[in-house]
Design a protein around this motif. Structure first.
Motif, PDB file in Angstrom:
ATOM      1  N   PHE A 144       0.846  -1.201   0.000  1.00  0.00           N
ATOM      2  CA  PHE A 144       0.000   0.000   0.000  1.00  0.00           C
ATOM      3  C   PHE A 144       0.884   1.255   0.000  1.00  0.00           C
ATOM      4  O   PHE A 144       0.609   2.225  -0.709  1.00  0.00           O
ATOM      5  CB  PHE A 144      -0.923  -0.017   1.223  1.00  0.00           C
ATOM      6  CG  PHE A 144      -1.767   1.217   1.380  1.00  0.00           C
ATOM      7  CD1 PHE A 144      -2.913   1.397   0.613  1.00  0.00           C
ATOM      8  CD2 PHE A 144      -1.425   2.203   2.303  1.00  0.00           C
ATOM      9  CE1 PHE A 144      -3.697   2.545   0.760  1.00  0.00           C
ATOM     10  CE2 PHE A 144      -2.203   3.345   2.458  1.00  0.00           C
ATOM     11  CZ  PHE A 144      -3.345   3.516   1.680  1.00  0.00           C
ATOM     12  N   MET A 145       1.953   1.246   0.791  1.00  0.00           N
ATOM     13  CA  MET A 145       2.891   2.372   0.844  1.00  0.00           C
ATOM     14  C   MET A 145       3.571   2.593  -0.514  1.00  0.00           C
ATOM     15  O   MET A 145       3.905   3.717  -0.878  1.00  0.00           O
ATOM     16  CB  MET A 145       3.966   2.114   1.915  1.00  0.00           C
ATOM     17  CG  MET A 145       3.468   2.243   3.335  1.00  0.00           C
ATOM     18  SD  MET A 145       4.564   1.424   4.546  1.00  0.00           S
ATOM     19  CE  MET A 145       5.984   2.514   4.535  1.00  0.00           C
ATOM     20  N   ASN A 146       3.770   1.509  -1.254  1.00  0.00           N
ATOM     21  CA  ASN A 146       4.497   1.582  -2.528  1.00  0.00           C
ATOM     22  C   ASN A 146       3.586   1.612  -3.755  1.00  0.00           C
ATOM     23  O   ASN A 146       4.063   1.463  -4.884  1.00  0.00           O
ATOM     24  CB  ASN A 146       5.454   0.385  -2.654  1.00  0.00           C
ATOM     25  CG  ASN A 146       6.731   0.586  -1.863  1.00  0.00           C
ATOM     26  OD1 ASN A 146       7.045   1.695  -1.454  1.00  0.00           O
ATOM     27  ND2 ASN A 146       7.469  -0.487  -1.638  1.00  0.00           N
ATOM     28  N   LYS A 147       2.286   1.804  -3.543  1.00  0.00           N
ATOM     29  CA  LYS A 147       1.350   1.633  -4.669  1.00  0.00           C
ATOM     30  C   LYS A 147       1.571   2.631  -5.809  1.00  0.00           C
ATOM     31  O   LYS A 147       1.268   2.333  -6.957  1.00  0.00           O
ATOM     32  CB  LYS A 147      -0.105   1.666  -4.190  1.00  0.00           C
ATOM     33  CG  LYS A 147      -0.603   3.004  -3.701  1.00  0.00           C
ATOM     34  CD  LYS A 147      -2.075   2.917  -3.340  1.00  0.00           C
ATOM     35  CE  LYS A 147      -2.584   4.262  -2.847  1.00  0.00           C
ATOM     36  NZ  LYS A 147      -3.993   4.220  -2.456  1.00  0.00           N
ATOM     37  N   ASN A 148       2.114   3.810  -5.521  1.00  0.00           N
ATOM     38  CA  ASN A 148       2.393   4.780  -6.593  1.00  0.00           C
ATOM     39  C   ASN A 148       3.884   4.857  -6.938  1.00  0.00           C
ATOM     40  O   ASN A 148       4.345   5.802  -7.543  1.00  0.00           O
ATOM     41  CB  ASN A 148       1.882   6.170  -6.192  1.00  0.00           C
ATOM     42  CG  ASN A 148       0.374   6.185  -6.059  1.00  0.00           C
ATOM     43  OD1 ASN A 148      -0.324   5.562  -6.862  1.00  0.00           O
ATOM     44  ND2 ASN A 148      -0.136   6.857  -5.048  1.00  0.00           N
ATOM     45  N   LYS A 149       4.627   3.834  -6.499  1.00  0.00           N
ATOM     46  CA  LYS A 149       6.068   3.800  -6.757  1.00  0.00           C
ATOM     47  C   LYS A 149       6.425   2.518  -7.507  1.00  0.00           C
ATOM     48  O   LYS A 149       5.640   1.583  -7.551  1.00  0.00           O
ATOM     49  CB  LYS A 149       6.845   3.861  -5.436  1.00  0.00           C
ATOM     50  CG  LYS A 149       6.545   5.105  -4.598  1.00  0.00           C
ATOM     51  CD  LYS A 149       7.307   5.070  -3.280  1.00  0.00           C
ATOM     52  CE  LYS A 149       7.042   6.335  -2.472  1.00  0.00           C
ATOM     53  NZ  LYS A 149       5.770   6.297  -1.766  1.00  0.00           N
ATOM     54  N   GLN A 201      10.274  -3.453   1.495  1.00  0.00           N
ATOM     55  CA  GLN A 201      10.380  -3.548   0.035  1.00  0.00           C
ATOM     56  C   GLN A 201      11.069  -2.288  -0.483  1.00  0.00           C
ATOM     57  O   GLN A 201      10.697  -1.173  -0.113  1.00  0.00           O
ATOM     58  CB  GLN A 201       8.985  -3.693  -0.578  1.00  0.00           C
ATOM     59  CG  GLN A 201       8.991  -3.975  -2.082  1.00  0.00           C
ATOM     60  CD  GLN A 201       7.571  -4.100  -2.622  1.00  0.00           C
ATOM     61  OE1 GLN A 201       6.686  -3.323  -2.279  1.00  0.00           O
ATOM     62  NE2 GLN A 201       7.334  -5.088  -3.479  1.00  0.00           N
ATOM     63  N   TYR A 202      12.070  -2.494  -1.306  1.00  0.00           N
ATOM     64  CA  TYR A 202      12.777  -1.349  -1.892  1.00  0.00           C
ATOM     65  C   TYR A 202      12.047  -0.870  -3.138  1.00  0.00           C
ATOM     66  O   TYR A 202      11.518  -1.670  -3.907  1.00  0.00           O
ATOM     67  CB  TYR A 202      14.213  -1.734  -2.267  1.00  0.00           C
ATOM     68  CG  TYR A 202      15.150  -1.766  -1.086  1.00  0.00           C
ATOM     69  CD1 TYR A 202      15.897  -0.643  -0.731  1.00  0.00           C
ATOM     70  CD2 TYR A 202      15.284  -2.913  -0.313  1.00  0.00           C
ATOM     71  CE1 TYR A 202      16.753  -0.668   0.356  1.00  0.00           C
ATOM     72  CE2 TYR A 202      16.132  -2.948   0.782  1.00  0.00           C
ATOM     73  CZ  TYR A 202      16.866  -1.823   1.109  1.00  0.00           C
ATOM     74  OH  TYR A 202      17.710  -1.835   2.196  1.00  0.00           O
ATOM     75  N   GLN A 203      12.027   0.467  -3.321  1.00  0.00           N
ATOM     76  CA  GLN A 203      11.465   1.047  -4.538  1.00  0.00           C
ATOM     77  C   GLN A 203      12.480   2.035  -5.127  1.00  0.00           C
ATOM     78  O   GLN A 203      13.513   2.302  -4.507  1.00  0.00           O
ATOM     79  CB  GLN A 203      10.104   1.688  -4.270  1.00  0.00           C
ATOM     80  CG  GLN A 203       9.895   2.278  -2.886  1.00  0.00           C
ATOM     81  CD  GLN A 203      10.380   3.692  -2.729  1.00  0.00           C
ATOM     82  OE1 GLN A 203      10.769   4.327  -3.688  1.00  0.00           O
ATOM     83  NE2 GLN A 203      10.366   4.193  -1.512  1.00  0.00           N
ATOM     84  N   ASP A 204      12.195   2.536  -6.321  1.00  0.00           N
ATOM     85  CA  ASP A 204      13.198   3.323  -7.054  1.00  0.00           C
ATOM     86  C   ASP A 204      13.319   4.778  -6.586  1.00  0.00           C
ATOM     87  O   ASP A 204      14.038   5.574  -7.177  1.00  0.00           O
ATOM     88  CB  ASP A 204      12.940   3.267  -8.567  1.00  0.00           C
ATOM     89  CG  ASP A 204      11.595   3.880  -8.952  1.00  0.00           C
ATOM     90  OD1 ASP A 204      10.807   4.230  -8.038  1.00  0.00           O
ATOM     91  OD2 ASP A 204      11.330   4.010 -10.164  1.00  0.00           O
ATOM     92  N   GLY A 205      12.618   5.145  -5.505  1.00  0.00           N
ATOM     93  CA  GLY A 205      12.713   6.519  -4.980  1.00  0.00           C
ATOM     94  C   GLY A 205      13.989   6.733  -4.179  1.00  0.00           C
ATOM     95  O   GLY A 205      14.851   5.846  -4.092  1.00  0.00           O
TER      96      GLY A 205
END
Length: 218
Positions: A50-55, A79-83
């Protein structure tokens, strides 16, 4: 006069549903007939997604582990994201510890140590800092502590000294095992952290150069 804010209440109830896997919470505002129902079968994993839904996530499945030690239950999903920002939220007995505390310190120490240990095994000589390993990280840390001691003005900082060691030990062990068992995901994460370290070093050199230049000018 007390006026309930639907969005604030809904946000907190959603949070509680994430933290208590399988619990169903309904909210219905009879003023304008707004309603929502929150229930998450995967708990913290759903929270991180949910925290990463727009990433853009760098690995499809969140890293998740849960373990109990000395009557303290520790659960982590990450979970790592590209930000480039760190997005780590922590809870103790469902209370949002916005000022973090000893559980966050234990997690951060273990995360940095596990990443550096893994790189050493892979003969990568670079050294990562705490900020390097948390760049682009979305993470939820949730603890159940029998006798929590809260600090700070708003009582949102955990002060139990024994918690740091417990979280450090559990996270380091679980994360080390995960990295060894999932080399493809480990490579993606390490590459992200190394990129962060290179950017930090470049920024440091640029600052030093600017300082030297201004010193020479004067």
């Amino acid at each position: 006069e007390t006026e309930f804010q639907y969005d604030i209440l809904a946000s907190r109830l959603r949070e509680l549903a994430f933290l208590n896997k399988g619990l169903k919470i309904s909210i219905h505002d009879e003023r304008d007939d707004r309603k929502d129902e929150f229930s998450y079968g995967n708990g913290l994993v759903d929270f991180v997604e949910f925290m990463n839904k727009n990433k853009k996530a760098l690995h499809s499945d969140a890293i998740h582990f849960v373990k109990e030690d000395n009557s303290i239950l520790v659960e982590v999903a990450m979970q790592y994201q590209d930000g480039y920002n760190e997005n780590v939220v922590s809870f103790v007995n469902n209370i949002n510890t916005i000022e973090h505390g000893t559980h966050y310190v234990g997690f951060s120490t273990a995360l940095t140590r596990a990443m550096n240990d893994y790189m050493k095994k892979k003969n990568i000589n670079d050294k990562l800092s705490g900020s390097d390993v948390k760049e682009g990280l979305s993470c939820v840390i949730s603890l159940k502590v029998p006798e929590p001691q809260f600090e700070g003005q708003t009582k949102t900082k955990l002060g139990n000294s024994n918690v740091k060691g417990i979280v450090d030990h559990l996270v380091f062990g679980k994360l080390t095992t995960f990295l060894e068992e999932n080399p493809k995901v480990a490579k993606v994460i390490i590459d992200k952290c190394l990129l962060s370290a290179k950017a930090r070093e470049a920024a440091k050199r640029a600052r030093e150069l600017t300082r030297r230049k201004s010193a020479l000018d004067s």
